[in-house]
Design an enzyme around this catalytic site. Structure first.
Site, PDB file in Angstrom:
ATOM      1  CG  HIS A   1     -52.013 -23.824  24.358  1.00  0.00           C
ATOM      2  ND1 HIS A   1     -52.491 -23.335  25.552  1.00  0.00           N
ATOM      3  CD2 HIS A   1     -52.586 -25.038  24.197  1.00  0.00           C
ATOM      4  CE1 HIS A   1     -53.325 -24.216  26.081  1.00  0.00           C
ATOM      5  NE2 HIS A   1     -53.404 -25.259  25.283  1.00  0.00           N
TER       6      HIS A   1
ATOM      7  CB  SER B   1     -61.045 -27.998  25.089  1.00  0.00           C
ATOM      8  OG  SER B   1     -60.098 -28.132  24.054  1.00  0.00           O
TER       9      SER B   1
ATOM     10  N   GLY C   1     -61.426 -19.641  38.615  1.00  0.00           N
ATOM     11  CA  GLY C   1     -60.245 -19.604  37.751  1.00  0.00           C
ATOM     12  C   GLY C   1     -59.997 -18.208  37.208  1.00  0.00           C
TER      13      GLY C   1
ATOM     14  CE1 TYR D   1     -57.895 -29.148  29.714  1.00  0.00           C
ATOM     15  CE2 TYR D   1     -58.408 -29.373  27.383  1.00  0.00           C
ATOM     16  CZ  TYR D   1     -58.419 -28.625  28.546  1.00  0.00           C
ATOM     17  OH  TYR D   1     -58.949 -27.362  28.536  1.00  0.00           O
TER      18      TYR D   1
ATOM     19  CG  LEU E   1     -59.368 -20.113  24.000  1.00  0.00           C
ATOM     20  CD1 LEU E   1     -59.845 -20.294  25.437  1.00  0.00           C
ATOM     21  CD2 LEU E   1     -60.358 -19.259  23.208  1.00  0.00           C
TER      22      LEU E   1
HETATM   23  O1  GFB Z   1     -50.862 -25.413  20.884  1.00  0.00           O
HETATM   24  P1  GFB Z   1     -50.339 -26.787  20.995  1.00  0.00           P
HETATM   25  O2  GFB Z   1     -49.349 -27.037  22.069  1.00  0.00           O
HETATM   26  O3  GFB Z   1     -51.503 -27.821  21.221  1.00  0.00           O
HETATM   27  O4  GFB Z   1     -49.645 -27.197  19.589  1.00  0.00           O
HETATM   28  P2  GFB Z   1     -52.644 -28.542  20.322  1.00  0.00           P
HETATM   29  C1  GFB Z   1     -50.230 -26.942  18.356  1.00  0.00           C
HETATM   30  C2  GFB Z   1     -49.276 -27.308  17.249  1.00  0.00           C
HETATM   31  O5  GFB Z   1     -48.182 -26.384  17.249  1.00  0.00           O
HETATM   32  C3  GFB Z   1     -48.653 -28.705  17.314  1.00  0.00           C
HETATM   33  C4  GFB Z   1     -46.953 -27.077  17.146  1.00  0.00           C
HETATM   34  O6  GFB Z   1     -48.554 -29.231  15.999  1.00  0.00           O
HETATM   35  C5  GFB Z   1     -47.242 -28.398  17.853  1.00  0.00           C
HETATM   36  O7  GFB Z   1     -46.269 -29.374  17.512  1.00  0.00           O
HETATM   37  N1  GFB Z   1     -45.856 -26.285  17.722  1.00  0.00           N
HETATM   38  C6  GFB Z   1     -44.830 -25.765  17.011  1.00  0.00           C
HETATM   39  C7  GFB Z   1     -45.673 -25.968  19.017  1.00  0.00           C
HETATM   40  N2  GFB Z   1     -43.964 -25.146  17.815  1.00  0.00           N
HETATM   41  C8  GFB Z   1     -44.463 -25.253  19.070  1.00  0.00           C
HETATM   42  C9  GFB Z   1     -44.004 -24.785  20.345  1.00  0.00           C
HETATM   43  O8  GFB Z   1     -42.960 -24.171  20.482  1.00  0.00           O
HETATM   44  N3  GFB Z   1     -44.812 -25.058  21.413  1.00  0.00           N
HETATM   45  C10 GFB Z   1     -45.998 -25.741  21.289  1.00  0.00           C
HETATM   46  N4  GFB Z   1     -46.738 -25.953  22.398  1.00  0.00           N
HETATM   47  N5  GFB Z   1     -46.431 -26.225  20.100  1.00  0.00           N
HETATM   48  C11 GFB Z   1     -53.815 -28.535  22.573  1.00  0.00           C
HETATM   49  C12 GFB Z   1     -54.158 -29.591  23.586  1.00  0.00           C
HETATM   50  O9  GFB Z   1     -53.501 -29.200  21.431  1.00  0.00           O
HETATM   51  O10 GFB Z   1     -54.896 -27.696  22.273  1.00  0.00           O
HETATM   52  C13 GFB Z   1     -54.852 -29.029  24.731  1.00  0.00           C
HETATM   53  O11 GFB Z   1     -52.980 -30.261  23.944  1.00  0.00           O
HETATM   54  C14 GFB Z   1     -55.920 -28.032  24.368  1.00  0.00           C
HETATM   55  O12 GFB Z   1     -55.404 -30.082  25.458  1.00  0.00           O
HETATM   56  C15 GFB Z   1     -55.444 -27.049  23.351  1.00  0.00           C
HETATM   57  O13 GFB Z   1     -57.051 -28.709  23.875  1.00  0.00           O
HETATM   58  C16 GFB Z   1     -56.532 -26.102  22.895  1.00  0.00           C
HETATM   59  O14 GFB Z   1     -53.451 -27.538  19.539  1.00  0.00           O
HETATM   60  O15 GFB Z   1     -52.060 -29.639  19.510  1.00  0.00           O
END
Ligand code: GFB
Length: 329
Positions: free
Chosen positions: A190, A118, A22, A147, A177
């Site tokens: 993310h 994770s 990766g 996941y 990360l």
């Molecule tokens: O980083 P994220 O997508 O994943 O979202 P998780 C973290 C928080 O940020 C959530 C908010 O409360 C989202 O609703 N958020 C706000 C946003 N604006 C945005 C945006 O524009 N995009 C995204 N993506 N989020 C992940 C897991 O969880 O963490 C994975 O789904 C992995 O499996 C990763 O473990 C480390 O932190 O919630």
């Protein structure tokens, strides 16, 4: 040979053939940067050469290339939306990658293997900061359970191959990360790169506001990927145990706080609009890193410095692309 649950003496990385599975992803590319400072021979295989979901291909490659150390940094990864909408990809790809690489590493005598997990392996309502012992003590967060289940299976594979075959395989559980090489695609990324891109685009377009998913209240911990890579090299040398080990920054921030910090770095002065139709996910996810700190490792890159350098990388590498996707690690 190792016992299932007993740490052994330091592992000597010098002159080893090291495979970063990766290597084009966020974690893998950081590992290449970090390992280039070590006296090792680096092995890589791009997706066009080796599909890690195909067992025979993985076994043939490991048999031929004879790595002595393996980092399993390959994974199907993504933010809260990608995890929720593509559950089959997230569970299947990750199970296959882990099973194939770990089994091949056992068959062909790999000396040391480091599996990336994770912190989403831990229960949704785990005690905070989350100790490693919280694993499998309660229900998972629904938005990423596919996941998480695959990553828990990876930890169990590591434990099983240690116990049955005496393999020196370990698993590390990084918190959220970010850094150079991240995925800035708004649908699959993310939160940190997503908000960076949104603030950048809003500033460029002169928009009066940018949208933030959810309520802004969830708390998250962010670790710069170069700190993670350094911790992984440290663990390769100094850790040999079947229990998972957390890797984090020890600092948490609300999503609203993160959005404000990103606005400052980008220089965007418009408003934040919180879109409550989007999920918050787990309310809080702070890793207990006392085990790793007790061994003598500490994170070095604070969030302010890390956001600034990541924005520089975004400007140089992604800002002018149409989508900027790096969909999976
Ligand atoms: O980083 P994220 O997508 O994943 O979202 P998780 C973290 C928080 O940020 C959530 C908010 O409360 C989202 O609703 N958020 C706000 C946003 N604006 C945005 C945006 O524009 N995009 C995204 N993506 N989020 C992940 C897991 O969880 O963490 C994975 O789904 C992995 O499996 C990763 O473990 C480390 O932190 O919630």
């Amino acid at each position: 040979m190792v016992n299932g649950n007993k740490a052994t003496a330091a592992y000597n990385l010098s002159d080893k053939r090291v495979w970063v599975a990766g290597h084009r992803g966020l974690v893998g590319s950081a590992l290449l940067r970090r390992l280039s400072r070590e006296n090792v021979e680096l092995l890589t295989a791009g997706k066009n050469v080796l599909d890690l979901r195909r067992q025979q291909d993985v076994e043939d490659w490991v048999k031929r290339e004879k790595p002595e150390v393996v980092f399993v940094a390959a994974a199907k990864v993504g933010g809260i939306r990608a995890n929720s909408t593509r559950p089959a990809d997230f569970i299947y790809d990750n199970l296959m990658i882990e099973a194939n690489v770990i089994h091949a590493a056992f068959r062909y005598g790999v000396e040391k293997l480091v599996l990336l997990g994770s912190t989403c392996i831990y229960p949704k309502l785990a005690p905070q900061p989350i100790p490693e012992e919280a694993l499998l003590t309660g229900p998972l967060e629904a938005t990423n359970e596919w996941y998480a289940v695959a990553k828990i299976a990876g930890i169990k594979l590591v434990q099983a191959y240690r116990r049955q075959h005496g393999c020196d395989f370990i698993s590390a559980q990084p918190t959220n990360l970010y850094g150079p090489g991240d995925n800035f695609d708004l649908e699959t990324s993310h939160v940190l790169p997503a908000l960076m891109r949104k603030a950048h685009d809003a500033k460029r377009e002169g928009a009066s506001a940018m949208s933030v998913w959810g309520t802004g209240t969830p708390l998250r911990e962010f670790l710069h990927v170069d700190d993670l890579a350094d911790a992984l090299v440290f663990l390769t040398r100094n850790f040999s145990d079947e229990a998972p080990i957390n890797v984090g920054s020890g600092a948490e921030i609300s999503i609203r706080g993160l959005a404000n910090a990103i606005r400052d770095v980008v220089g965007y002065q418009g408003d934040l609009i919180f879109d409550a139709s989007k999920p918050d996910g787990t309310p809080r996810k702070l890793a207990d890193i006392s085990k790793l700190e007790g061994m003598g490792w500490r994170p070095r890159i604070g969030l302010g410095e890390g956001l600034a350098s990541t924005y520089d990388w975004f400007l140089a590498n992604v800002a002018n692309e149409a989508t900027g996707t790096v969909a999976s690690a």
